[in-house]
Design an enzyme around this catalytic site. Structure first.
Site, PDB file in Angstrom:
ATOM      1  N   SER A  22       0.784   4.802  -4.063  1.00 33.51           N
ATOM      2  CA  SER A  22       0.855   3.348  -3.973  1.00 33.51           C
ATOM      3  C   SER A  22       2.069   2.829  -4.757  1.00 33.51           C
ATOM      4  O   SER A  22       2.444   3.419  -5.773  1.00 33.51           O
ATOM      5  CB  SER A  22      -0.440   2.771  -4.574  1.00 33.51           C
ATOM      6  OG  SER A  22      -0.739   1.517  -4.034  1.00 33.51           O
ATOM      7  N   CYS A  25       5.187  -0.975  -9.982  1.00 33.32           N
ATOM      8  CA  CYS A  25       6.331  -1.426 -10.779  1.00 33.32           C
ATOM      9  C   CYS A  25       6.394  -0.682 -12.098  1.00 33.32           C
ATOM     10  O   CYS A  25       5.377  -0.547 -12.781  1.00 33.32           O
ATOM     11  CB  CYS A  25       6.195  -2.923 -11.084  1.00 33.32           C
ATOM     12  SG  CYS A  25       6.520  -3.940  -9.664  1.00 33.32           S
ATOM     13  N   ALA A  62       7.530  -2.512  -5.721  1.00 33.11           N
ATOM     14  CA  ALA A  62       8.003  -3.808  -5.245  1.00 33.11           C
ATOM     15  C   ALA A  62       9.476  -3.957  -5.638  1.00 33.11           C
ATOM     16  O   ALA A  62       9.818  -3.960  -6.818  1.00 33.11           O
ATOM     17  CB  ALA A  62       7.174  -4.919  -5.879  1.00 33.11           C
ATOM     18  N   GLN A 104       8.752  -0.733  -0.776  1.00 26.70           N
ATOM     19  CA  GLN A 104       8.089  -2.019  -0.623  1.00 26.70           C
ATOM     20  C   GLN A 104       9.112  -3.125  -0.900  1.00 26.70           C
ATOM     21  O   GLN A 104       9.620  -3.241  -2.017  1.00 26.70           O
ATOM     22  CB  GLN A 104       6.921  -2.134  -1.602  1.00 26.70           C
ATOM     23  CG  GLN A 104       6.056  -3.349  -1.339  1.00 26.70           C
ATOM     24  CD  GLN A 104       4.939  -3.503  -2.344  1.00 26.70           C
ATOM     25  OE1 GLN A 104       5.172  -3.472  -3.549  1.00 26.70           O
ATOM     26  NE2 GLN A 104       3.724  -3.693  -1.851  1.00 26.70           N
ATOM     27  N   TYR A 185       2.282 -13.037  -4.554  1.00 24.97           N
ATOM     28  CA  TYR A 185       3.742 -13.163  -4.538  1.00 24.97           C
ATOM     29  C   TYR A 185       4.170 -14.023  -3.334  1.00 24.97           C
ATOM     30  O   TYR A 185       3.333 -14.554  -2.617  1.00 24.97           O
ATOM     31  CB  TYR A 185       4.396 -11.778  -4.575  1.00 24.97           C
ATOM     32  CG  TYR A 185       4.033 -11.037  -5.849  1.00 24.97           C
ATOM     33  CD1 TYR A 185       4.420 -11.549  -7.090  1.00 24.97           C
ATOM     34  CD2 TYR A 185       3.262  -9.887  -5.830  1.00 24.97           C
ATOM     35  CE1 TYR A 185       4.062 -10.923  -8.279  1.00 24.97           C
ATOM     36  CE2 TYR A 185       2.896  -9.240  -7.011  1.00 24.97           C
ATOM     37  CZ  TYR A 185       3.305  -9.768  -8.232  1.00 24.97           C
ATOM     38  OH  TYR A 185       2.943  -9.149  -9.404  1.00 24.97           O
ATOM     39  N   ARG A 233       1.701  -5.011   3.361  1.00 20.10           N
ATOM     40  CA  ARG A 233       0.599  -5.027   2.378  1.00 20.10           C
ATOM     41  C   ARG A 233       0.070  -6.444   2.286  1.00 20.10           C
ATOM     42  O   ARG A 233       0.825  -7.399   2.115  1.00 20.10           O
ATOM     43  CB  ARG A 233       1.036  -4.522   1.004  1.00 20.10           C
ATOM     44  CG  ARG A 233      -0.097  -4.642  -0.029  1.00 20.10           C
ATOM     45  CD  ARG A 233       0.126  -3.879  -1.309  1.00 20.10           C
ATOM     46  NE  ARG A 233      -0.358  -2.497  -1.207  1.00 20.10           N
ATOM     47  CZ  ARG A 233      -0.667  -1.732  -2.252  1.00 20.10           C
ATOM     48  NH1 ARG A 233      -0.519  -2.178  -3.474  1.00 20.10           N
ATOM     49  NH2 ARG A 233      -1.097  -0.493  -2.075  1.00 20.10           N
ATOM     50  N   ARG A 334      -3.175   4.364 -10.000  1.00 17.59           N
ATOM     51  CA  ARG A 334      -3.309   4.854 -11.372  1.00 17.59           C
ATOM     52  C   ARG A 334      -3.705   6.320 -11.460  1.00 17.59           C
ATOM     53  O   ARG A 334      -3.279   7.027 -12.385  1.00 17.59           O
ATOM     54  CB  ARG A 334      -4.310   3.970 -12.131  1.00 17.59           C
ATOM     55  CG  ARG A 334      -3.736   2.586 -12.405  1.00 17.59           C
ATOM     56  CD  ARG A 334      -4.792   1.580 -12.729  1.00 17.59           C
ATOM     57  NE  ARG A 334      -5.641   1.281 -11.573  1.00 17.59           N
ATOM     58  CZ  ARG A 334      -6.638   0.422 -11.582  1.00 17.59           C
ATOM     59  NH1 ARG A 334      -6.940  -0.223 -12.693  1.00 17.59           N
ATOM     60  NH2 ARG A 334      -7.356   0.191 -10.492  1.00 17.59           N
TER      61      ARG A 334
HETATM   62  C1  LIG Z   1       1.498  -0.138 -13.208  1.00 15.77           C
HETATM   63  C2  LIG Z   1       1.166  -0.730 -11.865  1.00 15.77           C
HETATM   64  C3  LIG Z   1       2.165  -1.339 -11.118  1.00 15.77           C
HETATM   65  C4  LIG Z   1       1.872  -1.864  -9.845  1.00 15.77           C
HETATM   66  N1  LIG Z   1       2.898  -2.371  -9.073  1.00 15.77           N
HETATM   67  C5  LIG Z   1       2.644  -2.709  -7.786  1.00 15.77           C
HETATM   68  C6  LIG Z   1       3.701  -3.021  -6.890  1.00 15.77           C
HETATM   69  O1  LIG Z   1       4.876  -2.916  -7.212  1.00 15.77           O
HETATM   70  N2  LIG Z   1       3.364  -3.410  -5.636  1.00 15.77           N
HETATM   71  C7  LIG Z   1       2.064  -3.475  -5.214  1.00 15.77           C
HETATM   72  O2  LIG Z   1       1.809  -3.849  -4.076  1.00 15.77           O
HETATM   73  N3  LIG Z   1       1.060  -3.132  -6.031  1.00 15.77           N
HETATM   74  C8  LIG Z   1       1.313  -2.721  -7.288  1.00 15.77           C
HETATM   75  N4  LIG Z   1       0.294  -2.285  -8.079  1.00 15.77           N
HETATM   76  C9  LIG Z   1      -1.046  -2.126  -7.494  1.00 15.77           C
HETATM   77  C10 LIG Z   1      -1.205  -0.688  -6.992  1.00 15.77           C
HETATM   78  O3  LIG Z   1      -0.295  -0.384  -5.962  1.00 15.77           O
HETATM   79  C11 LIG Z   1      -2.636  -0.442  -6.491  1.00 15.77           C
HETATM   80  O4  LIG Z   1      -2.854  -1.261  -5.372  1.00 15.77           O
HETATM   81  C12 LIG Z   1      -3.674  -0.751  -7.563  1.00 15.77           C
HETATM   82  O5  LIG Z   1      -3.305  -0.153  -8.800  1.00 15.77           O
HETATM   83  C13 LIG Z   1      -5.067  -0.262  -7.158  1.00 15.77           C
HETATM   84  O6  LIG Z   1      -5.064   1.126  -6.914  1.00 15.77           O
HETATM   85  P1  LIG Z   1      -5.596   2.198  -8.018  1.00 15.77           P
HETATM   86  O7  LIG Z   1      -6.996   1.811  -8.371  1.00 15.77           O
HETATM   87  O8  LIG Z   1      -5.517   3.523  -7.291  1.00 15.77           O
HETATM   88  O9  LIG Z   1      -4.674   2.133  -9.183  1.00 15.77           O
HETATM   89  C14 LIG Z   1       0.554  -1.798  -9.358  1.00 15.77           C
HETATM   90  C15 LIG Z   1      -0.452  -1.216 -10.144  1.00 15.77           C
HETATM   91  C16 LIG Z   1      -0.155  -0.660 -11.363  1.00 15.77           C
HETATM   92  C17 LIG Z   1      -1.260   0.017 -12.144  1.00 15.77           C
END
Ligand SMILES: Cc1cc2nc3c(=O)[nH]c(=O)nc-3n(C[C@H](O)[C@H](O)[C@H](O)COP(=O)(O)O)c2cc1C
Length: 369
Positions: A22, A25, A62, A104, A185, A233, A334
Site C-alpha cells: 500500500s 508517505c 502519495a 499514487q 485530500y 483509491r 503497516r
Molecule cells: C506511515 C503511513 C503512511 C501512509 N501514506 C499513505 C499514502 O501516501 N497514500 C494513501 O493512500 N494511504 C496512505 N496510508 C494508508 C495506507 O496505505 C493503508 O491504507 C493504511 O495504513 C491501512 O492499511 P494497514 O492496516 O495495512 O496499514 C499511510 C499509512 C501509513 C501507516
C-alpha cells in the site's frame, strides 16, 4: 492452490500475485533545493525491499502533482525532470525483483502543508516552509488553515497537472498509475458534501461533486497506455452518515457504488477501497477487515475489480478475502513495514512457491519455514 498467489492480469499487465504494498508517505524527500520532492536512497530501500519481499505490486507513496499538492514539504513530487529521473531508478529496482511498480498521484488539497507526523503533524505557515492550501470550498480541515477556494480555471489547471505527472510517471517506468481520491485530500474533498459547498458545476449534486474526479481520471487515462491499468483509491465512506449520532452529511458506501460505476465507464481498471480521512473526529471502529465490505460491495454490485486494504495482517485472512470473492487483491501497509518479507512467508504458509531472489533461493529453500 493459493488464490492470493494466483497472478492477476489487468489490461495486458500481468501482476504476479495479489499481495500488494500500500502507498505510505515517508516524509523523507528534500523540502527545498534542486532535489525537492525527488525520491532518495531511503525511498529506494523502502520500496525495493518490499519488492524483494515478494509483494506483487509496490506502490510509491502519495506523490504531489505540483508543489502545493504535497501533504508536507518532505513529500515526493513529480512535476520536473529531476524528480522523473530519480524515479527511474526506483522503478528499475522494483522490476529487478519481479514486482510491478505503481505510483499514487496526489494532491493534498485542504490537508496540505503540515509537519512530519512524528514531529508535530501541525499546519506549517509560509515562514516555516508551508503554504496556503487549496480546496473546493474555503472550509478548513480541523486545526489546519482555511484553504483558498479554487476557481474553475485553477481546477482545469489541476486536471492538466495530474495528466502531466502521469506522463512523467510513465516515462519513469511506472506500469500502474493510481489517482488518489481518498482520505480527505483534494479529489476526495470535491466528492464529499462535508467539504464541498460549491454552487457551480463542481458542487451540489452528486454528478457535480464527482466531476473533478472524472475529469482527472479522463486526463490520466488519455496519457496512460491502453495496455496498462489505472487505479483509483477512494474513501468509501466518511463515517458520518453511517453514524446515527452524527448529524453531519457525508459520503456513503452507496455513493461509492455509484462512483465505481462511473469510474468503470471512464476506464479505471481497479478501485482501491479505503475509508475515512474527511474529518478528524469521525467515529471509526477499526478492526481486521473493517473496510473489506466496501470493496466487496463495489466489486460485486458494479463488476469492477477492487483491492481491499486495512488491518489485513495474516496470510489466511488475505487468502480468504480473495477466495471469498470480496476483492481481487489486498494492499498491506503497516504489516509490510513490520515485515518486508511478509509475502514470501505468506506464500510458504499458503503452500505457494515463494519468489526469493536466486541469490537467496538456493540456500533458503532448504528450510521449509
Ligand atoms: C506511515 C503511513 C503512511 C501512509 N501514506 C499513505 C499514502 O501516501 N497514500 C494513501 O493512500 N494511504 C496512505 N496510508 C494508508 C495506507 O496505505 C493503508 O491504507 C493504511 O495504513 C491501512 O492499511 P494497514 O492496516 O495495512 O496499514 C499511510 C499509512 C501509513 C501507516
Amino acid at each position: 492452490m493459493s488464490s492470493l498467489f494466483t497472478p492477476l492480469t489487468l489490461r495486458s499487465l500481468p501482476i504476479p500475485n495479489r499481495a500488494w504494498m500500500s502507498p505510505m508517505c515517508m516524509y523523507s524527500a528534500a523540502p527545498e533545493g534542486p532535489d525537492t520532492g525527488a525520491p532518495t536512497d531511503f525511498h529506494l530501500t523502502h520500496l525495493a525491499s518490499r519488492a524483494a519481499g515478494g509483494a506483487g505490486l509496490v506502490m510509491a507513496e502519495a506523490t504531489g502533482v505540483r508543489p502545493d499538492g504535497r501533504i508536507s514539504p518532505w513529500d515526493l513530487g513529480l512535476w520536473n525532470d529531476r524528480q522523473q529521473e530519480a524515479f527511474t531508478r526506483i522503478t528499475a529496482a522494483i522490476k529487478t525483483h519481479g514486482a510491478v511498480p505503481a505510483i499514487q498521484l496526489a494532491h493534498a488539497g485542504r490537508k496540505a502543508s503540515v509537519d512530519k507526523p512524528w514531529l508535530s503533524d501541525r499546519y506549517l505557515t509560509e515562514s516555516e516552509g508551508g503554504w496556503q492550501p487549496v480546496a473546493p470550498s474555503a472550509i478548513a480541515y480541523d486545526g489546519l488553515a482555511v484553504p483558498h477556494e479554487l476557481t474553475v480555471e485553477e481546477i482545469q489547471q489541476l486536471v492538466r497537472d495530474f495528466a502531466d505527472s502521469a506522463q512523467r510517471a510513465l516515462a519513469a517506468g511506472f506500469q500502474v498509475a493510481e489517482v488518489h481520491g481518498a482520505h480527505g485530500y483534494l479529489i476526495n474533498s470535491f466528492l464529499s458534501p462535508a467539504s464541498n459547498h460549491r454552487t457551480d458545476a463542481y458542487g451540489g449534486s452528486f454528478e457535480n461533486r464527482i466531476r473533478f474526479a472524472l475529469e482527472v481520471v479522463d486526463a490520466v487515462r488519455a496519457v496512460w497506455p491502453e495496455d496498462l491499468p489505472v487505479f483509483f483509491r477512494t474513501s468509501a465512506t466518511d463515517w458520518l452518515t453511517e453514524n446515527p449520532e452524527d448529524e453531519r452529511e457525508g459520503w456513503t458506501g452507496e455513493d461509492t457504488v455509484r462512483l465505481a460505476k462511473e469510474l468503470h465507464a471512464h476506464g479505471v481498471d481497479l478501485v482501491d477501497v479505503s475509508t475515512g480521512g474527511m474529518v478528524r473526529d469521525a467515529k471509526i471502529v477499526a478492526g481486521p477487515n473493517y473496510q473489506v465490505p466496501f470493496a466487496d460491495q463495489a466489486r460485486n454490485q458494479v463488476g469492477i475489480p477492487t483491492a481491499a486494504v486495512g488491518i489485513i495482517t495474516e496470510p489466511q485472512q488475505a487468502e480468504d478475502i480473495i477466495t471469498g470473492g470480496q476483492a481481487d487483491a489486498v494492499f498491506l501497509g503497516r504489516e509490510l513495514l513490520r515485515n518486508p518479507y511478509w509475502a514470501q512467508h505468506a506464500a510458504l504458509a499458503l503452500g505457494a512457491e515463494p519468489t526469493w531472489p536466486d541469490q537467496y533461493a538456493y540456500v533458503v529453500k532448504r528450510r521449509k519455514r
